[in-house]
Write an enzyme that holds these catalytic residues in place. Structure first.
Site, PDB file in Angstrom:
ATOM      1  CD  GLU A 187     -34.638  -4.448  -5.418  1.00 39.05           C
ATOM      2  OE1 GLU A 187     -35.924  -5.096  -5.709  1.00 39.05           O
ATOM      3  OE2 GLU A 187     -33.658  -4.258  -6.006  1.00 39.05           O
ATOM      4  CD  GLU A 231     -30.374  -5.614  -3.334  1.00 33.96           C
ATOM      5  OE1 GLU A 231     -31.038  -6.363  -5.230  1.00 33.96           O
ATOM      6  OE2 GLU A 231     -31.318  -5.237  -2.914  1.00 33.96           O
TER       7      GLU A 231
HETATM    8  C1  BG6 Z   1     -33.420  -7.470  -5.469  1.00 37.05           C
HETATM    9  C2  BG6 Z   1     -33.280  -7.828  -4.158  1.00 37.05           C
HETATM   10  O1  BG6 Z   1     -34.664  -7.060  -6.125  1.00 37.05           O
HETATM   11  O2  BG6 Z   1     -32.127  -8.507  -6.507  1.00 37.05           O
HETATM   12  C3  BG6 Z   1     -32.801  -8.362  -3.699  1.00 37.05           C
HETATM   13  O3  BG6 Z   1     -33.608  -6.567  -3.248  1.00 37.05           O
HETATM   14  C4  BG6 Z   1     -33.460  -9.521  -4.424  1.00 37.05           C
HETATM   15  O4  BG6 Z   1     -33.548  -9.308  -3.020  1.00 37.05           O
HETATM   16  C5  BG6 Z   1     -32.127  -8.909  -5.285  1.00 37.05           C
HETATM   17  O5  BG6 Z   1     -32.471 -10.933  -4.057  1.00 37.05           O
HETATM   18  C6  BG6 Z   1     -31.618 -10.096  -6.795  1.00 37.05           C
HETATM   19  O6  BG6 Z   1     -32.806 -10.506  -7.285  1.00 37.05           O
HETATM   20  P1  BG6 Z   1     -32.907 -12.227  -7.453  1.00 37.05           P
HETATM   21  O7  BG6 Z   1     -34.086 -12.503  -7.787  1.00 37.05           O
HETATM   22  O8  BG6 Z   1     -32.275 -12.441  -8.719  1.00 37.05           O
HETATM   23  O9  BG6 Z   1     -32.752 -13.301  -5.840  1.00 37.05           O
END
Ligand code: BG6
Length: 485
Positions: A176, A377
């Site tokens: 990211e 993701e």
């Molecule tokens: C992304 C990241 O921002 O989203 C992860 O690459 C992160 O590291 C994921 O865990 C979800 O965000 P969060 O804050 O809910 O864990």
């Protein structure tokens, strides 16, 4: 009926610092993630400059994957995972970051991990670093605001490319990378670049300085990787949150379009190999000085990426008539002029759930770059409860994932977008990045660990485990689910 390409990769994603624990094991040094405290829904995590023995740092033990990876990979295999996205903990390999020789203990850990994945038929998909730079580089060098750190990163990249060249094919450079456009939130500059902004400094200029160094580091790493193994596929990894205009007022349409530059700036450079004209105009207009040296243009050109890896969780909306966003919302990465989208529901953490936004994203990225896409993701952070029958009936998670997979399928088969694979986030519960909580769970495998660090670390399959297993076994054709509640 949904249909996916034969070689489509179904997997799961995690990151080393949110999963592994073992923060001092095998010679590992402290990282920028090791000094982050726990937070809560509306409570920002704090950055400490030293470890306070009386404070709980959730990433220190995380979910103890470092010691339990074999057991977890056995569960991934049972689920049918074909790909597993994780990162290499930079401070395991170079504990301080500026050493010449790597730490053999750290290298061995990833040898063992990748061997175990491969032996179980699971393709490793590796981010070089996911918010895990050695703390020493942040504290002694000022992180990526210092050009020297580019060399340390490239040395790290070269070391692991060389070591794992026959085990890993899919790579991404920085996780990211575009998060830090939100430079007013100190967490993003710290975790992406090891940078803190001093009183009186222009935060935006500091961000663009670090950004330039990150872009150079990424390009140099890509070029090095291609020298080491021409079969490598090396991508960028961006956070993609589409920004919609609140309505069809032309000024709002333009505002949304311009706001999207926050998302596109990094991949524009990484894909095309040069700075976009809107950025150059901005530097000129706002008097932002970026330390671009002679030869940098060639570096950027020579290290463009092969594909776009991206995260997708939510969409945003903007309205020119709204007030500038207030600080209370900064924790969610709110952008200027952001307003609620009345058509969408939000998660318990205020993230707007928008499956169509995934199809929209796939189309925008494909049209802009014409490069293969990899959804590395996607998922729903939610509170899970163990029911009276001892099971976790996470129908809400299944519902979220199913709707997103349906939109992905439309993008592939109707719109003609090239998508390599799908690795939903937090396939096993882990420490939340933004909040540091364990209770913000994404996994299909539950981990018995609480926000205060209590719990046995025992693993348990959620209902989503069986559902995703069926999705993978049918190559995405069977998305149905009968609730067990
Ligand atoms: C992304 C990241 O921002 O989203 C992860 O690459 C992160 O590291 C994921 O865990 C979800 O965000 P969060 O804050 O809910 O864990």
């Amino acid at each position: 009926m949904t249909q996916f390409p034969k070689d489509f990769l179904w997997g799961g994603a995690v990151a080393a610092h949110q999963l592994e624990g073992g923060w001092e094991a095998g010679g590992k040094g402290p990282s920028v993630a090791d000094v982050l405290t726990a937070g809560a829904v509306e409570q920002q995590r704090q950055i400490h400059q030293e470890i306070d023995p009386n404070v709980y740092y959730p990433n220190h033990e995380a979910v103890d994957f470092y010691h339990r990876y074999k057991e977890d990979i056995a569960l991934f295999k049972e689920m049918g995972l074909q790909a597993f996205r994780t990162s290499i903990y930079w401070s395991r390999i170079f504990p301080k970051g500026d050493e010449v020789e790597p730490n053999e203990g750290g290298l061995q850990f990833y040898d063992n991990l990748f061997d175990e994945l491969i032996a179980n038929g699971i393709e490793p998909v590796i981010t070089l670093t996911h918010f895990e730079m050695p703390l020493h580089l942040a504290q002694e060098y000022g992180g990526f605001r210092n050009r020297k750190v580019v060399d340390y990163f490239v040395h790290f990249a070269e070391t692991v490319f060389e070591r794992y060249k026959d085990k890993v094919k899919y790579w991404m450079t920085f996780n990211e990378i575009n998060n830090m456009m939100d430079y007013e939130n100190p967490i993003f500059l710290w975790t992406n670049a090891g940078v803190t902004v001093e009183e009186g400094e222009d935060a935006e200029e500091v961000m663009y300085t670090a950004a330039h160094h990150l872009l150079l580091a990424s390009a140099l790493a890509v070029a090095k990787g291609k020298e080491i193994n021409t079969d490598f596929k090396i991508g960028t990894m961006i956070s993609h949150v589409p920004i919609y205009p609140k309505n069809c007022l032309p000024d709002n349409v333009m505002l949304a379009d311009e706001s999207m530059r926050l998302r596109f700036f990094f991949p524009d450079v990484q894909v095309r190999g040069y700075y976009p004209s809107y950025a150059l105009k901005k530097f000129e207009r706002d008097n932002i000085s970026v330390p671009i040296q002679a030869g940098d243009e060639d570096i950027l050109k020579a290290g463009t990426v092969d594909y776009i890896g991206f995260s997708y969780y939510m969409s945003n909306a903007v309205d020119i008539a709204s007030e500038e966003s207030d600080d209370d919302h900064k924790i969610h990465g709110q952008i200027p002029y952001q307003v609620e989208n009345p058509y969408l529901e939000v998660s318990d953490w205020g993230w707007a759930v928008d499956p169509v936004g995934l199809r929209y994203t796939l189309n925008r990225l494909w049209e802009r770059y014409q490069l293969p896409l990899f959804i590395v993701e996607n998922g729903l952070g939610a509170y899970d409860e163990i029911s009276e029958d001892g099971q976790i009936h996470d129908d809400y998670r299944i519902d979220y994932l199913r709707k997103h997979i349906e939109e992905m399928e439309i993008a592939i088969n109707y719109d003609g977008v090239e998508v390599w694979g799908y690795t939903p986030w937090g396939i096993i519960d882990l420490v939340s990045f933004t909040s540091g909580q364990m209770s913000k769970r994404y996994g299909m495998i539950y981990v018995d660990r609480d926000d205060d660090g209590s719990g046995s670390f025992d693993r348990k399959k959620k209902d989503s485990f069986d559902w995703y297993k069926q999705v993978i076994a049918s190559n995405g054709e069977n998305l149905s689910w009968e609730s067990r509640k």
